[in-house]
Design an enzyme around this catalytic site. Structure first.
Site, PDB file in Angstrom:
ATOM      1  N   ILE B  76      41.398  70.996  67.251  1.00  0.00           N
ATOM      2  CA  ILE B  76      42.704  70.357  67.408  1.00  0.00           C
ATOM      3  C   ILE B  76      43.134  69.754  66.076  1.00  0.00           C
ATOM      4  O   ILE B  76      44.300  69.831  65.704  1.00  0.00           O
ATOM      5  CB  ILE B  76      42.651  69.248  68.493  1.00  0.00           C
ATOM      6  CG1 ILE B  76      42.063  69.782  69.809  1.00  0.00           C
ATOM      7  CG2 ILE B  76      44.038  68.626  68.712  1.00  0.00           C
ATOM      8  CD1 ILE B  76      42.811  70.910  70.451  1.00  0.00           C
ATOM      9  N   GLY B  77      42.170  69.166  65.365  1.00  0.00           N
ATOM     10  CA  GLY B  77      42.498  68.596  64.058  1.00  0.00           C
ATOM     11  C   GLY B  77      43.149  67.234  64.152  1.00  0.00           C
ATOM     12  O   GLY B  77      44.027  66.901  63.351  1.00  0.00           O
ATOM     13  N   CYS B 135      33.736  64.284  63.773  1.00  0.00           N
ATOM     14  CA  CYS B 135      34.697  65.331  64.126  1.00  0.00           C
ATOM     15  C   CYS B 135      34.490  66.525  63.206  1.00  0.00           C
ATOM     16  O   CYS B 135      34.600  66.398  61.986  1.00  0.00           O
ATOM     17  CB  CYS B 135      36.136  64.838  63.990  1.00  0.00           C
ATOM     18  SG  CYS B 135      37.323  66.155  64.326  1.00  0.00           S
ATOM     19  N   THR B 198      31.312  67.224  69.634  1.00  0.00           N
ATOM     20  CA  THR B 198      31.155  68.674  69.768  1.00  0.00           C
ATOM     21  C   THR B 198      30.229  69.219  68.677  1.00  0.00           C
ATOM     22  O   THR B 198      30.063  68.604  67.622  1.00  0.00           O
ATOM     23  CB  THR B 198      32.519  69.365  69.640  1.00  0.00           C
ATOM     24  OG1 THR B 198      33.107  68.995  68.399  1.00  0.00           O
ATOM     25  CG2 THR B 198      33.448  68.951  70.780  1.00  0.00           C
ATOM     26  N   THR B 271      35.259  67.725  78.655  1.00  0.00           N
ATOM     27  CA  THR B 271      35.907  69.012  78.935  1.00  0.00           C
ATOM     28  C   THR B 271      36.169  69.241  80.421  1.00  0.00           C
ATOM     29  O   THR B 271      37.140  69.914  80.787  1.00  0.00           O
ATOM     30  CB  THR B 271      35.041  70.148  78.338  1.00  0.00           C
ATOM     31  OG1 THR B 271      34.883  69.905  76.942  1.00  0.00           O
ATOM     32  CG2 THR B 271      35.691  71.508  78.519  1.00  0.00           C
TER      33      THR B 271
HETATM   34  C1  LIG Z   1      39.963  69.343  72.986  1.00  0.00           C
HETATM   35  C2  LIG Z   1      38.993  68.275  72.549  1.00  0.00           C
HETATM   36  C3  LIG Z   1      39.430  67.222  71.744  1.00  0.00           C
HETATM   37  C4  LIG Z   1      38.546  66.237  71.312  1.00  0.00           C
HETATM   38  N1  LIG Z   1      39.006  65.217  70.527  1.00  0.00           N
HETATM   39  C5  LIG Z   1      38.147  64.234  70.120  1.00  0.00           C
HETATM   40  C6  LIG Z   1      38.607  63.129  69.351  1.00  0.00           C
HETATM   41  O1  LIG Z   1      39.807  63.006  69.055  1.00  0.00           O
HETATM   42  N2  LIG Z   1      37.694  62.197  68.945  1.00  0.00           N
HETATM   43  C7  LIG Z   1      36.355  62.282  69.279  1.00  0.00           C
HETATM   44  O2  LIG Z   1      35.571  61.422  68.909  1.00  0.00           O
HETATM   45  N3  LIG Z   1      35.912  63.294  70.047  1.00  0.00           N
HETATM   46  C8  LIG Z   1      36.758  64.274  70.469  1.00  0.00           C
HETATM   47  N4  LIG Z   1      36.290  65.301  71.255  1.00  0.00           N
HETATM   48  C9  LIG Z   1      34.857  65.342  71.640  1.00  0.00           C
HETATM   49  C10 LIG Z   1      34.647  64.749  73.039  1.00  0.00           C
HETATM   50  O3  LIG Z   1      35.039  63.386  73.095  1.00  0.00           O
HETATM   51  C11 LIG Z   1      33.170  64.880  73.473  1.00  0.00           C
HETATM   52  O4  LIG Z   1      32.365  64.128  72.595  1.00  0.00           O
HETATM   53  C12 LIG Z   1      32.674  66.309  73.465  1.00  0.00           C
HETATM   54  O5  LIG Z   1      33.684  67.190  73.904  1.00  0.00           O
HETATM   55  C13 LIG Z   1      31.437  66.517  74.345  1.00  0.00           C
HETATM   56  O6  LIG Z   1      31.698  66.241  75.700  1.00  0.00           O
HETATM   57  P1  LIG Z   1      32.108  67.382  76.787  1.00  0.00           P
HETATM   58  O7  LIG Z   1      31.176  68.538  76.592  1.00  0.00           O
HETATM   59  O8  LIG Z   1      31.971  66.727  78.122  1.00  0.00           O
HETATM   60  O9  LIG Z   1      33.505  67.754  76.469  1.00  0.00           O
HETATM   61  C14 LIG Z   1      37.175  66.299  71.700  1.00  0.00           C
HETATM   62  C15 LIG Z   1      36.740  67.344  72.532  1.00  0.00           C
HETATM   63  C16 LIG Z   1      37.629  68.326  72.968  1.00  0.00           C
HETATM   64  C17 LIG Z   1      37.117  69.435  73.852  1.00  0.00           C
END
Ligand SMILES: Cc1cc2nc3c(=O)[nH]c(=O)nc-3n(C[C@H](O)[C@H](O)[C@H](O)COP(=O)(O)O)c2cc1C
Ligand SMILES: Cc1cc2nc3c(=O)[nH]c(=O)nc-3n(C[C@H](O)[C@H](O)[C@H](O)COP(=O)(O)OP(=O)(O)OC[C@H]3O[C@@H](n4cnc5c(N)ncnc54)[C@H](O)[C@@H]3O)c2cc1C
Lengths: 264, 315
Positions: B76-77, B135, B198, B271
């Site tokens: 997403i950035g 990130c 991630t 997610t």
């Molecule tokens: C689309 C998307 C956007 C994310 N944006 C952020 C963010 O802005 N800041 C952050 O610390 N983590 C961000 N993450 C990471 C999530 O907060 C989380 O740490 C990671 O997705 C692992 O959890 P999950 O497998 O349940 O998604 C993002 C993840 C996804 C999929």
């Protein structure tokens, strides 16, 4: 209001590469043309839903038109009576119906889905419209062109010359009309939208403002939180909007077509 | 005792009272507003906001997402409207919901992190900060800080010196000496640790030889990374004695309980929100039902259970 529904499939009609899935929906499911549903497409490690435009809304039913494009849509296309679908919807911003003058609808392939629903709505409201539908060859969508021709003024364009106009839907649309159409509605592959936008811009300065396009972008959430389905917009420069919640329908002059072109 | 039939789901971490141990992950829940059309967000343990940067950030060119088996890649950035509008529009709204808020802070330089953190703290309505030093989708800042322990330490202490709310540090699965790094963050002043972000990942369309993401590479999330996250929480829990928020591929109550059992004090769902916008509340209910079935009365009884070697009912 959008909601999550578990709907029963009550009918399936096969039209060549695509199938229409008719589902039983409650009264409170009130889609506007151009809106979509986000459909869970089976397991097998597929965790994201797939977006499908509303194709029809009848008495107690609504349907989608599914073209096989990959594993998820292939699973979905094989559903039928007895199956249930897990959907979120109706989602997104649909077409703006209020416009003056004639309506020209330009569809590419499965992009006919939202435009069929739009055409039905327009005709119900006493408006007229002309549909230019492009596809590779005349047999691609089975008998669907014949079915739709009974409802509205639908003209085909086939790239291989096997039916209707020999060429693209955009060429056909530009021949049919273009100055008189108060509003041009389009849905199809990005290349089609790009060429249509370029042609509309040639017509006059307001050309793009009379164009409404439904864009396809890869989506995750479908509800505006993940910012995954980014679409480049003209204002502010360099910015993006979400196809799922700000769109999928955008006015032609809202988009940054230069950056759209760079994506393909 | 409460709405959960005899079990007490409340937890307290860093002095913040949560009505249950389930939060929403940063970037997967917007800033709550869109999700409030689908669920009552006041019933959550807490919300971790989308990353906030000093200036508005347009984000990366599309495509930004790509699905992989049991997971997804995103780049997403850090698209967000910047600190000023966040403080005007989003933070007060979340505060009015009465739900604890962790503001996820990102930046392209250390000074930006500090400024965002200071202003959020000054607003007096955020419960805590979560420093996103993990990130994978921005060229400067972000993951860069996870690669250099001493730089990360300096960042954490600078932020700590500028704020008066708890600071959580979010760790990347790409951290060489995980235990050493987590310990260093705590010594530098971190009040809590959240993990995992991630995993840096990539996919290529072989027909065109083009990467699937506009940013070329991205971050993997979803069920595919869950066992990785469980192991990382397990390790960090042995090292630090500050609260841990565990996240990574939580796909239902069972994954959440698993995360608690390896040492997380609370969990965050990411997610899964994309698949089901009401999923977080299902996880809350599922944890409560599990506790009733097993005879646990408080969430704390589950925390670290895998290490303490108990498998039966608590009593
Ligand atoms: C689309 C998307 C956007 C994310 N944006 C952020 C963010 O802005 N800041 C952050 O610390 N983590 C961000 N993450 C990471 C999530 O907060 C989380 O740490 C990671 O997705 C692992 O959890 P999950 O497998 O349940 O998604 C993002 C993840 C996804 C999929
Ligand atoms: C608003 C909107 C409305 C749509 N309406 C229709 C419709 O009415 N009928 C129809 O047949 N198709 C429609 N599509 C395209 C349809 O969503 C894709 O063909 C479908 O998601 C492909 O999934 P798959 O698993 O078969 O393919 P895969 O390529 O295996 O899918 C992998 C991932 O990419 C995504 N994806 C793949 N192709 C597209 C695409 N063209 N657009 C967006 N995401 C894509 C999938 O959702 C999935 O997350 C629409 C797309 C959008 C954005």
């Amino acid at each position: 209001m959008p909601a999550r529904y578990l709907v029963a499939v009550v009918g399936r009609r096969d039209y060549g590469c695509a199938s229409e899935l008719v589902c039983e929906v409650p009264d409170d499911f009130r889609p506007h043309p151009g809106q979509f549903v986000h459909v869970a497409c089976g397991g097998d490690g597929r965790i994201l839903r797939r977006p499908f435009s509303v194709f029809d809304r009848g008495e107690g039913t609504a349907s989608i038109l599914v073209r096989e494009a990959g594993e998820g849509s292939s699973w979905l296309k094989r559903r039928g009576p007895g199956d249930r679908l897990d959907i979120l919807g109706p989602l997104g911003r649909g077409f703006d119906l209020c416009a003056e003058g004639g309506r020209l609808l330009v569809a590419g392939g499965a992009g006919i889905a939202p435009l069929r629903f739009l055409a039905k709505r327009l005709l119900e409201e006493g408006e007229t419209c002309l549909v230019a539908w492009g596809m590779g060859e005349a047999a691609e969508y089975g008998v669907l062109p014949d079915v739709l021709k009974k409802e509205a003024d639908v003209r085909l364009a086939c790239l291989d010359g096997s039916g209707g106009h020999a060429g693209s839907a955009v060429d056909l649309a530009m021949q049919l009309d273009r100055e008189s159409a108060g509003q041009v509605y389009a849905c199809g592959p990005r290349e089609m939208l790009l060429s249509l936008a370029a042609r509309m811009e040639e017509v006059d300065r307001e050309g793009l403002a009379r164009l409404q396009v439904s864009v396809e972008e890869r989506m995750a959430c479908g509800v505006g939180v993940c910012r995954g389905c980014a679409v480049p917009v003209a204002e502010p420069p360099g910015a993006y909007r979400a196809a799922c919640s700000d769109g999928p329908v955008f006015r032609g002059d809202e988009l940054d077509w230069m950056r759209m072109a760079a994506l393909t | 005792m409460d709405a959960h039939g005899g079990v007490d789901l409340r937890v307290e971490i860093s002095g913040i009272s949560l009505q249950n141990p389930v939060l929403a992950c940063s970037g997967t829940f917007g800033n709550g507003r869109e999700m409030s059309a689908w669920m009552d967000i006041r019933r959550l343990g807490g919300v971790m906001t989308k990353a906030v940067t000093l200036d508005p950030c347009a984000g990366n060119p599309p495509p930004r997402v790509w699905e992989t088996p049991s997971g997804m890649l995103n780049a997403i950035g850090l698209e967000n409207k910047g600190l000023e509008r966040f403080l005007e529009e989003d933070l007060p709204w979340l505060h009015d919901m009465g739900v604890p808020v962790w503001v996820n802070v990102a930046g392209f330089t250390a000074a930006e992190y500090v400024e965002v953190a200071r202003e959020v703290s000054r607003a007096k309505i955020a419960s805590a900060l979560e420093l996103n030093i993990s990130c994978p989708n921005v060229k400067k800042g972000g993951l860069h800080f996870s690669a250099d322990e001493s730089e990360a330490e300096r960042l954490v202490s600078a932020v700590k010196g500028a704020v008066d709310i708890p600071v959580y540090v979010k760790l990347s699965p790409r951290t060489g000496d995980l235990r050493g790094f987590a310990g260093a963050m705590v010594r530098a002043g971190a009040d809590g640790i959240s993990l995992i972000n991630t995993m840096p990942a990539m996919a290529v369309d072989v027909e065109t030889a083009r990467p699937r993401l506009g940013n070329l590479t991205g971050g993997l999330s979803g069920p595919a990374i869950h066992p990785v996250a469980v192991q990382m929480v397990w390790e960090v829990a042995q090292e630090v004695d500050v609260p841990i928020i565990g996240m990574g591929g939580i796909w239902g109550w069972r994954d959440a309980v698993e995360m608690l059992m390896v040492g997380a004090d609370a969990v965050a769902v990411g997610t899964l929100n994309f698949t089901d916008p009401t999923a977080t509340l299902g996880v809350v209910e599922g944890i409560a039902a599990f506790m009733r079935r097993k005879g646990y009365r408080r969430v704390g009884e589950l925390v670290d259970l895998a290490r303490r070697g108990r498998s039966g009912a608590a009593g």
